[in-house]
Design an enzyme around this catalytic site. Structure first.
Site, PDB file in Angstrom:
ATOM      1  N   ASP A   1      51.513  -4.061  18.613  1.00 44.57           N
ATOM      2  CA  ASP A   1      50.426  -4.962  18.946  1.00 44.57           C
ATOM      3  C   ASP A   1      50.979  -6.349  19.276  1.00 44.57           C
ATOM      4  O   ASP A   1      52.064  -6.727  18.820  1.00 44.57           O
ATOM      5  CB  ASP A   1      49.447  -5.069  17.777  1.00 44.57           C
ATOM      6  CG  ASP A   1      48.769  -3.744  17.456  1.00 44.57           C
ATOM      7  OD1 ASP A   1      48.607  -2.936  18.386  1.00 44.57           O
ATOM      8  OD2 ASP A   1      48.427  -3.530  16.278  1.00 44.57           O
ATOM      9  N   LYS A   2      50.210  -7.109  20.029  1.00 47.91           N
ATOM     10  CA  LYS A   2      50.646  -8.441  20.460  1.00 47.91           C
ATOM     11  C   LYS A   2      51.180  -9.272  19.292  1.00 47.91           C
ATOM     12  O   LYS A   2      52.239  -9.893  19.389  1.00 47.91           O
ATOM     13  CB  LYS A   2      49.475  -9.158  21.127  1.00 47.91           C
ATOM     14  CG  LYS A   2      49.763 -10.618  21.470  1.00 47.91           C
ATOM     15  CD  LYS A   2      48.505 -11.340  21.927  1.00 47.91           C
ATOM     16  CE  LYS A   2      48.774 -12.832  22.115  1.00 47.91           C
ATOM     17  NZ  LYS A   2      47.536 -13.582  22.447  1.00 47.91           N
TER      18      LYS A   2
END
Length: 323
Positions: free
Chosen positions: A139-140
Site C-alpha cells: 500500500d502507498k
C-alpha cells in the site's frame, strides 16, 4: 498500459493425461504462470481439440491446444528518473526498499510519480512484463521490501512461489492494545458489503491466513512481527482490525485512537503526529529464479516508525531484528 498478442500452439503430452487443464498447460507453456493460463481459459482464449474447456477439466493427452490471448504490458506508462532504494539487483530480479508515501502502480489520482514509472527508467526491459515485473505490492503508506522480476521467466517463477506460499514476507506492525500472545488468523477477506473502497472479513471472501507473534510491548501498544501466508488486498490491516487490535495510524481500518491512561506527553505527541499505518515490510525471502538458492533480505524500520517506538517505550531492543 499496452498489449501484446499471444499466439501459442502445442499438443498436450501423453504423460500429462489425467491432469487438470490449467496445470497441464502450465507445464506445456512454462513461460506463463498457471494463474495467467487459468485467466485465459476462463476468458475463452484457449481451445482444446477445437473446444473451449474449463480450468478444472481433465486432459486425456494428445489433444491439440491453441491459445489466442492478449498480454498487458506497462510499455505506455512514462519512464521517470525517480530515486530508487535498491537493496539487490541482478539479471533476474530487483529488490526495492519502498518508502512510505510512494504509490506502486499508476492509478486514478496517481498517473505518474509511482514506483512503476521509476522502474521503467531504471530497467526499461520490465516494460515488456505484466505490471512492469511487479509480482506483489505494498500500500502507498506501507514501507518496506518488494521484489521485481526482470524477465518473463523470473516473473513466472516468482508468481508461482507466491501462489505456492513459499515466498516469505514478514512485516513489523505496531497495533493498538496488548494481544495476549502470538497466533494465527484465518478469516476470509473480500469487499466491504457497504463501502466498496474498503476490504473486510466477510463470508464468501477469499481464503486468507496471517501469522503473528509479539515482538515488544509498549505501554498499551504492541509491536508484532507478522508473516503473510496469503496475500489479499489490505490483508494485515483487515485481520488486525478484525482481531480488535488495529494498526496504529491506519486511516481506513484503525478507528478512533484511544491512548491508554497515563501516556506521557512526548508519546502522545508522537502518536498524534504519525499520519500513516505503522506497517513495514521488514523481511523478504524466496528461491532465486536462476540458482534455486534460498535468499533473503531485511531492512530496518524507517525513521518515522522507529521514532514512534522510541517515544512509546525507552530501552527496547532494536525492533527490526528482535525476537
Amino acid at each position: 498500459m499496452s498489449t501484446e498478442r499471444i499466439e501459442l500452439d502445442a499438443r498436450i503430452p501423453e504423460d500429462l493425461a489425467g491432469q487438470r487443464l490449467d496445470a497441464a498447460l502450465a507445464r506445456v507453456f512454462p513461460d506463463y504462470s498457471r494463474s495467467r493460463i487459468r485467466q485465459w481459459i476462463d476468458a475463452g482464449r484457449v481451445q482444446v481439440a477445437g473446444q473451449v474447456r474449463r480450468p478444472r477439466d481433465r486432459v486425456a493427452g494428445g489433444e491439440a491446444v491453441a491459445i489466442r490471448a492478449v498480454l498487458e504490458t506497462a510499455a505506455q506508462d512514462p519512464a521517470e528518473d525517480l530515486p530508487l532504494d535498491i537493496v539487490h539487483e541482478d539479471a533476474a530480479l530487483l529488490v526495492i526498499h519502498k518508502p512510505a508515501g510512494l504509490v506502486v502502480h499508476p492509478a486514478a489520482g496517481h498517473p505518474s510519480g509511482t514506483l512503476l514509472n521509476a522502474l521503467l527508467h531504471h530497467a526499461p526491459e520490465v516494460g515488456a512484463l505484466p505490471r512492469a515485473g511487479l509480482v506483489h505490492r505494498l500500500d502507498k503508506d506501507t514501507s518496506g521490501l518488494l521484489v521485481v522480476a526482470r524477465t518473463l521467466e523470473a516473473h513466472t517463477e516468482l508468481v508461482r512461489q507466491l501462489q505456492a506460499r513459499t515466498m516469505g514476507r514478514e512485516y513489523l506492525a505496531l497495533v493498538q492494545g496488548e494481544p495476549v500472545a502470538g497466533g494465527r488468523i484465518e478469516a476470509p477477506v473480500g469487499r466491504h458489503p457497504v463501502d466498496r473502497k474498503r476490504m473486510a472479513v466477510v463470508p464468501g471472501g477469499r481464503f486468507a491466513v496471517t501469522h503473528y507473534r509479539v515482538e515488544a510491548r509498549l505501554n498499551g501498544f504492541t509491536l508484532l512481527r507478522v508473516r503473510l501466508e496469503t496475500g489479499r488486498t489490505h490483508q494485515i490491516r483487515v485481520h488486525m482490525a478484525h482481531l480488535r487490535h488495529p494498526i496504529v495510524g491506519d486511516p481506513v481500518y484503525g478507528g478512533r485512537m484511544r491512548p491508554p491512561p497515563g501516556l506521557g506527553e512526548a508519546a502522545l505527541a508522537a502518536l498524534q503526529g504519525f499520519h500513516r499505518q505503522a506497517l513495514h515490510a521488514a523481511r523478504l525471502s524466496l528461491e532465486h529464479p536462476l540458482s534455486g538458492e534460498r535468499v533473503s533480505w531485511e531492512v530496518p524500520l524507517p525513521g518515522d516508525m522507529a521514532g514512534l517506538l522510541a517515544a512509546l517505550g525507552e530501552g527496547l531492543p532494536n525492533p527490526a531484528h528482535g525476537g
